[in-house]
Design an enzyme around this catalytic site. Structure first.
Site, PDB file in Angstrom:
ATOM      1  N   HIS A 110      30.910  35.350  46.089  1.00 59.52           N
ATOM      2  CA  HIS A 110      31.652  35.001  47.289  1.00 59.52           C
ATOM      3  C   HIS A 110      32.714  36.027  47.657  1.00 59.52           C
ATOM      4  O   HIS A 110      33.225  36.016  48.780  1.00 59.52           O
ATOM      5  CB  HIS A 110      32.270  33.592  47.179  1.00 59.52           C
ATOM      6  CG  HIS A 110      33.457  33.475  46.281  1.00 59.52           C
ATOM      7  ND1 HIS A 110      33.390  32.978  45.003  1.00 59.52           N
ATOM      8  CD2 HIS A 110      34.763  33.771  46.489  1.00 59.52           C
ATOM      9  CE1 HIS A 110      34.602  32.970  44.471  1.00 59.52           C
ATOM     10  NE2 HIS A 110      35.453  33.445  45.346  1.00 59.52           N
ATOM     11  N   ASP A 147      26.909  32.543  41.686  1.00 61.17           N
ATOM     12  CA  ASP A 147      28.136  33.121  42.241  1.00 61.17           C
ATOM     13  C   ASP A 147      28.507  34.411  41.514  1.00 61.17           C
ATOM     14  O   ASP A 147      29.663  34.634  41.156  1.00 61.17           O
ATOM     15  CB  ASP A 147      29.309  32.132  42.194  1.00 61.17           C
ATOM     16  CG  ASP A 147      30.451  32.561  43.128  1.00 61.17           C
ATOM     17  OD1 ASP A 147      30.212  33.440  43.966  1.00 61.17           O
ATOM     18  OD2 ASP A 147      31.562  32.028  42.991  1.00 61.17           O
ATOM     19  N   SER A 230      39.709  36.031  42.195  1.00 63.42           N
ATOM     20  CA  SER A 230      38.284  35.743  42.101  1.00 63.42           C
ATOM     21  C   SER A 230      37.511  36.980  41.672  1.00 63.42           C
ATOM     22  O   SER A 230      37.663  38.059  42.251  1.00 63.42           O
ATOM     23  CB  SER A 230      37.745  35.268  43.453  1.00 63.42           C
ATOM     24  OG  SER A 230      38.140  33.960  43.716  1.00 63.42           O
TER      25      SER A 230
END
Length: 416
Positions: A110, A147, A230
């Site tokens: 993402h 992911d 992230s």
């Protein structure tokens, strides 16, 4: 596509309470440090030295990631005045880390995802700690369902590449030390420390075909993680990667607050070698989770249109009339030559329409996979995520009102 929020949490430290307890136990006028046991002082120093050693050795392996993507936006009022759509540049940030001497960089999907033919942003650049210049990077592997994404920096001096050793999250224990690294809020690189709060949580991670998260096991930690973290690594006390900082789930964030929210890391398992990237080259750069080769046999109409659903979407009376269990995944079709077909699973003999959808009749209903309840394709997919070629999945299937166990072996076709 619905994307998870960037990894976000703050450490909660009860400094006020701890100070009060210490004052209550120490006579007035006594110097507190002198009464702290030498072993405790040594333990604190040992932990600090361990953290500093990890930072010195592996922080140079961190990578700051920036993305740019051109998007076309229409002014909401443009239709009234004949305005043309505008092209804007959408920017994103995240973290990553080197996994080998070749300069491969692991991050969250993402972080670099975009609505494009490739599924990734048009322009990706990376910057190393302590350096001002950025260099371009290209995608060499995508695993949206996990992911995960693998990047490779171009025109990067090999001397600047510092891989961070990879561990195995399967051996984690609650209470273990956890060190989070990354570049939060677009700032320079930072390090935080906490513990592994839980290894038994499941949250939506990755993306299925509809853009929704797939329920997967996650590491919960109280190490401070914030937007921009992230894709950064979560390390154990030996400096090995045990997780990849990925997201938060918190009502507080929706209200604009960042505190009191647990942080989540995607467990790094040695059972996912396909991302490194023999699977990527074989599958055109995209790694997919294994599939049994079945489609959903219950379709209902929703605000988003026709969607696959589990039996829990039907009324109890309707399920009784059709001799179906309370929950389960009704099989629509079984792909010829698939693992499901070789295991003898049965698809629909016919379909029956009803107000708001249609359902397959005469097919098997999958109610469990490896002991976990199945009520949707996502549940079945979740049970398969960690499987490799040659592994088996044990299904409980209802056929003609009777339960039976079916063992399905995953061969190469399951990963195509």
């Amino acid at each position: 596509m619905k994307r998870p929020l960037f990894a976000t949490t703050l450490v909660l430290v009860g400094l006020g309470l701890g100070a009060t307890l210490l004052r209550d136990q120490v006579p007035p006028g006594t110097a507190q440090p002198a009464d702290v046991p030498q072993a405790e002082r040594a333990a604190r120093l040992e932990n600090e030295q361990n953290t500093m050693s990890i930072v010195r050795r592996y922080e140079p392996g961190l990578v700051f990631i920036s993305t740019e993507q051109q998007v076309v936006r229409q002014d909401p009022m443009g239709w009234m005045f004949g305005g043309d759509p505008e092209t804007q540049v959408q920017q994103g940030i995240g973290s990553g880390f080197f996994v080998n001497k070749a300069g491969d960089i692991l991050t969250n999907y993402h972080v670099i995802a975009a609505q494009s033919p490739t599924g990734a942003a048009e322009r990706i650049t990376i910057r190393l700690m302590g350096r001002e210049e950025s260099v371009p990077a290209r995608v060499i592997g995508l695993a949206p369902q996990y992911d995960l994404a693998l990047l490779r920096a171009e025109k990067l001096d090999p001397k600047l590449i510092t891989p961070i050793p990879l561990g195995n999250s399967d051996t984690l224990a609650v209470g273990q030390k956890a060190v989070a690294m990354g570049a939060p809020f677009g700032l320079d690189f930072s390090v935080t420390e906490g513990i592994v709060s839980s290894t038994a949580r499941t949250i939506p991670i990755g993306f299925n075909g509809a853009g929704e998260g797939i329920m997967q096991r996650a590491i919960q930690t109280d190490a401070a993680i914030n937007p921009g973290n992230s894709g950064g690594p979560l390390l154990d006390s030996s400096g090995k990667v045990i997780g990849i900082n990925t997201q938060i789930i918190s009502p507080g964030v929706q209200a604009g607050g960042w505190d009191k929210t647990p942080g989540w890391a995607l467990p790094f398992r040695s059972t996912r070698p396909e991302i490194f990237c023999h699977g990527c080259s074989r599958q055109g750069g995209v790694v997919s989770a294994p599939r049994l080769g079945v489609s959903a046999g219950l379709i209902v109409q929703s605000a988003q249109g026709a969607v696959a659903a589990g039996l829990s979407a039907l009324s109890s009376s309707a399920k009784q009339d059709l001799d179906l269990p309370e929950t389960g995944l009704v099989i629509g079709e079984v792909a010829p030559g698939s693992p499901a077909a070789r295991a003898g699973l049965r698809g629909a003999r016919q379909t029956q329409a009803f107000r708001g959808g249609e359902i397959a009749l005469g097919s098997d209903v999958i109610v469990q996979a490896d002991g976990k309840v199945v009520d949707a394709l996502e549940d079945l997919q979740s049970a398969l995520l960690d499987k490799q070629e040659g592994d088996q999945v044990k299904l409980q299937v209802v056929r003609g009102g009777e339960r039976r166990e079916v063992k399905v072996t995953l061969d190469a076709s399951a990963f195509e």
